[in-house]
Design a protein around this motif. Structure first.
Motif, short mmCIF file in Angstrom:
data_model
loop_
_atom_site.label_atom_id
_atom_site.label_comp_id
_atom_site.label_asym_id
_atom_site.label_seq_id
_atom_site.Cartn_x
_atom_site.Cartn_y
_atom_site.Cartn_z
N ASP A 156 2.57 -19.53 49.98
CA ASP A 156 4.00 -19.29 50.07
C ASP A 156 4.32 -18.24 51.13
O ASP A 156 5.18 -18.44 51.99
N LEU A 157 3.59 -17.14 51.09
CA LEU A 157 3.81 -16.07 52.06
C LEU A 157 3.45 -16.51 53.46
O LEU A 157 4.20 -16.29 54.41
N SER A 158 2.28 -17.17 53.58
CA SER A 158 1.83 -17.53 54.92
C SER A 158 2.76 -18.56 55.55
O SER A 158 2.95 -18.58 56.75
N SER A 159 3.36 -19.42 54.73
CA SER A 159 4.22 -20.42 55.34
C SER A 159 5.56 -19.83 55.75
O SER A 159 6.32 -20.44 56.49
N SER A 160 5.86 -18.61 55.28
CA SER A 160 7.06 -17.96 55.78
C SER A 160 6.78 -17.25 57.10
O SER A 160 7.67 -16.99 57.89
N VAL A 161 5.49 -16.95 57.35
CA VAL A 161 5.13 -16.28 58.60
C VAL A 161 4.74 -17.30 59.66
O VAL A 161 5.13 -17.21 60.81
N THR A 162 3.95 -18.29 59.27
CA THR A 162 3.46 -19.28 60.23
C THR A 162 3.59 -20.67 59.61
O THR A 162 3.80 -20.81 58.41
N THR A 163 3.43 -21.68 60.44
CA THR A 163 3.46 -23.05 59.91
C THR A 163 2.06 -23.49 59.53
O THR A 163 1.87 -24.58 59.04
#
Lengths: 309, 292, 236
Positions: free
Chosen positions: A268-275
């Motif tokens: 969840d967090l990583s998909s807000s930072v990167t795709t």
């Protein structure tokens, strides 16, 4: 006793969290709890019995589709839910009868192939299953008697109830005679056989229990979030519970829940930072298998918390 | 078109598929045979070969044939280097333990796929063929390039066979396959052999991809099908047996060509996956292997 | 009537005749030793009897019942227990759990009492909560025997039980074996232990029975002396 208290404590915290979490995390928590049931099921096979399956999406999707297709055609939701459980366990039993003749890498590939065949079948008979796009469930289909699963609070408590049953069930299993045999099969199957156990039967039973929990999770997931789709049968959904369990700690009761929650928020967090959330999954897999094959709780258990079930 | 010529066309298309499949699968088979590693990321090495070929075709000026020749040499080398790196950084540290390496190569699959998506993008892009030539048969025309693919694959496989049977490197690989401990005792650097084998396996997949990419476009998800088909071939041919792999590749490639001409490809895939599972359950030594 | 009757057992691996037409009987209550040089076929014969290796030809009867085709785990249920040659306790489980696995197989009601009784028998009760892998080698061997005992077998097969034990441990092992009610098949290299414990001895060589008899008879047998006892024990 202390350990039972620990697990009940975790469940109590989850119950209290219902009133504290903001809406976004509230929905996430319900999602995590249902997925944790899937992980708990996977853990029975992988963590306790040593059966590394790459095809559990088959059992998850079997539960989801059995329930989803039934309610979609006007079936009674309670019965459909039951059908989902039975489907998960029965499909696991059928797969196990064949796949358990193999072991190790061959077992992984056989389970992978069966799951893949099922996924392809869902796509091929799209007229019946909704294919890749799947189908959504109407409000009426998601009502279990007085429980409206479209309502967030109800949904939260149903998820909590389900994860409680699964967790306490595992705890009971681990401490039972059967649990001891399953662990023995994991540790040394040949020796277990020479103690007079039919290890094939033990493994089959473990896989069916595992499939039952996976089917229950898939079935409830479909009802709760109102959607049934082919992606839940894809290989990614076989890999996810493996990661969750590896991360939390294979062969621990709380590990699957912990791993599911951590991995959920990591993605969840990583998909807000990167795709590149898929790369996170890949990196997590490699990192875990390289540096912490026992997972978080498994490592804790090795470093002194020996009583942890 | 009548049935006869139609079947001929299907068989010829199947032969192209079989040639490429034989290359890809022999890479998977080699890695399994020598290292006992089931490389789930093998299809991604194939995909990387194709994607790299597209980049080469963009960067190398001049006629397509030049770019193609460069790609045929450079892409497999890049992919091989990457594979050797992956072996040394990851698989070696897992001591090539079978179950752990499967988990790790799944992780590798995800990372490589994501990397390709990020760098190359989601589009499917064609790579120009090195030459245009049309063979006119009485019933239909056929691309001369496809004939070249078959010939090139056969040449590479012949080279592989010569390497394995006639050179010191091949001898060392076979010795490691038979008995890792003894090989170590005889002063063979097993670490290097493993890294080299993994690189060679990946390079074979990359060669196959460079050959096929003028016919089939490069795409970041294109690794799935070759992986599945290679699995089928290696399992049916007998795990780790190169001769069985080649036989099975011919059989599967041809029947895939024929089946997908006449039937729904999804149905063919369902049957194929079930077939693999059942072969593993009931005849783990493969259909062509002798019972151990 | 014999407890165990094997007739015409044959087991070939490729071209090697590991067991080549062996008849074998065990009388109820006896301690029977099986000796022979390495490669004589001892392990294969025991494998056939315990069900770990499938019988290619011949028959095995146990307590009057034909068990030739019975899988290993079912033979354990019949009362044939096997204690492994190479220590193969479950190292990551506790000593208690190791033995409890055997005790619960017998359907015992009170698992704790049965397990502790078996551990008491071999003198390991005080170590019940330890991890089995953390025990000394000698204790692991005792644990292995305790697991065999806990199955309450009618026939206990002990595969090289004294290997790697110190002299004092061997003495207590002998006392333990003498106190057991079960029939015992002992595969053993230590001739002193064999001569001391066994009522009868069977000598194997090249997959066949070379001789059979009491310790005194075996000692006096010229064939055995030439083939086996004559030189130094090659395997000791």
């Amino acid at each position: 006793m202390r350990m039972l208290a620990l697990h009940l404590g975790v469940l109590a915290v989850l119950a209290a969290a219902q009133f504290l979490l903001p809406a976004y995390h509230h929905t996430n928590a319900a999602r995590i709890m249902v997925l944790a049931v899937y992980a708990i099921g996977y853990n029975i096979a992988f963590g306790y019995t040593g059966l590394l399956s790459l095809g559990h999406a088959l059992f998850f999707a079997a539960g989801m589709y059995a329930t989803g297709l039934l309610v979609d055609r006007g079936g009674e939701p309670w019965l459909a839910l039951l059908a989902g459980l039975v489907a998960g366990g029965a499909v696991a039993g059928a797969v196990g009868l064949l796949a358990l003749r193999t072991a190790g890498p061959a077992f992984m590939i056989v389970t992978l192939m069966f799951a893949q065949a099922f996924h392809l079948a869902i796509l091929y008979w799209g007229g019946f299953t909704g294919g890749d796009e799947g189908f959504t469930l109407s409000g009426a289909a998601r009502r279990l008697g007085p429980l409206d699963l479209a309502d967030p609070t109800t949904r939260y408590f149903v998820a909590l109830a389900l994860v409680s049953v699964a967790m306490l069930g595992t705890l009971a299993l681990v401490r039972s005679r059967l649990g001891r045999v399953l662990v023995a099969v994991r540790e040394n199957e040949e020796r277990t056989r020479m103690l007079g156990y039919d290890t094939f039967r033990a493994k089959l039973l473990a896989l069916m229990l595992s499939g039952l929990a996976s089917g229950a999770a898939g079935s409830t997931y479909g009802l709760m979030f109102g959607y049934v789709g082919g992606s839940f049968a894809a290989i990614q959904y076989s890999i996810l519970p493996l990661i969750w369990v590896l991360m939390g700690g294979a062969g621990t009761v709380l590990g699957p829940l912990l791993g599911t929650a951590l991995m959920f928020y990591l993605i969840d967090l990583s998909s807000s930072v990167t795709t590149a959330s898929q790369a996170v999954v890949g990196a997590a897999l490699i990192g875990l298998i390289l540096f912490a094959p026992r997972g978080i709780l498994g490592t804790l258990r090795e470093r002194g918390l020996r009583g942890l079930p | 078109m009548e049935f006869g010529p139609f079947l001929l066309l299907a068989l010829m298309e199947g032969l192209v598929g079989a040639a490429v499949l034989a290359l890809t699968a022999s890479g998977l088979s080699l890695v399994f045979g020598v290292m006992r590693v089931v490389n789930v990321a093998h299809g991604e090495f194939f995909m990387l070969g194709a994607v790299a070929a597209w980049f080469v075709s963009q960067w190398v000026p001049g006629p397509p044939a030049v770019a193609f020749a460069v790609a045929l040499v450079v892409c497999p080398l890049i992919v091989a280097a990457l594979a050797a790196l992956a072996d040394l950084a990851i698989l070696k540290r897992l001591k090539h333990e079978p179950e752990a390496t499967i988990v790790a190569t799944i992780g590798l699959l995800y990372i490589l796929q994501q990397a390709a998506l990020t760098v190359y993008g989601p589009e499917a892009r064609p790579v120009p063929a090195p030459f245009e030539m049309r063979l006119q048969l009485p019933w239909f025309g056929w691309s001369g390039y496809k004939l070249f693919v078959i010939g090139a694959a056969a040449a590479v496989l012949l080279g592989l066979w010569l390497m394995l049977t006639r050179t010191r490197a091949g001898l060392v690989m076979r010795a490691t396959q038979i008995d890792r401990e003894t090989a170590t005792a005889f002063g063979i650097d097993v670490t290097r052999v493993h890294a080299g084998t993994f690189a060679l396996g990946a390079a074979l997949a990359a060669v196959a991809a460079v050959l096929i990419v003028p016919i089939q476009q490069a795409h970041y998800l294109m690794g799935g099908d070759p992986l599945l088909l290679s699995f089928i071939v290696v399992i049916i041919g007998g795990l780790g047996s190169l001769r069985g792999t080649l036989l099975a590749a011919l059989l599967i490639g041809l029947s895939d060509g024929v089946i997908s001409t006449f039937f729904q490809p999804t149905l063919a895939k369902i049957v194929a996956t079930l077939l693999v599972a059942l072969v593993l359950v009931f005849r783990p030594q493969g259909l062509f292997g002798a019972r151990a | 009537m014999s407890l165990l009757e094997a007739r015409g057992l044959i087991c070939h691996f490729g071209g090697v005749k590991a067991i080549d037409g062996v008849d074998f009987d065990l009388e109820p209550g006896e301690v029977h030793a099986l000796i022979g040089s390495n490669g004589a076929g001892k392990s294969t014969l025991v494998g056939l009897l315990s069900g770990r290796i499938p019988v290619q030809a011949g028959s095995i009867r146990f307590d009057g019942r034909d068990i030739t085709r019975l899988p290993a785990h079912a033979r354990v249920a019949c009362g044939i227990a096997y204690a492994f040659q190479i220590t193969s306790v479950f190292p990551r489980l506790s000593v208690f759990d190791n033995v409890a696995l055997a005790v619960q197989r017998t359907g015992a009601r009170d698992l704790r009492a049965g397990t502790m009784a078996a551990l008491d028998r071999v003198g390991l009760a005080a170590l019940a909560d330890r991890l089995a892998g953390a025990l000394s080698y000698g204790h692991q061997r005792l644990l292995e025997i305790a697991m065999g005992l806990a199955l309450a077998p009618r026939l206990l097969i002990l595969d090289e039980p004294t290997q790697g034990l110190a002299a004092a441990e061997i003495d207590s092992f002998k006392a333990l074996v003498r106190s057991l009610p079960a029939t015992i098949l002992l595969i053993e290299h230590n001739m002193e232990v064999v001569m001391d414990l066994a009522g009868r001895i069977t000598v194997l060589g090249n997959g066949r029975v070379l001789a059979r008899g009491t310790p005194a008879e075996i000692r006096a047998n010229p064939v055995v002396q030439a083939a086996y006892l004559g030189g130094r024990d090659a395997d000791a």
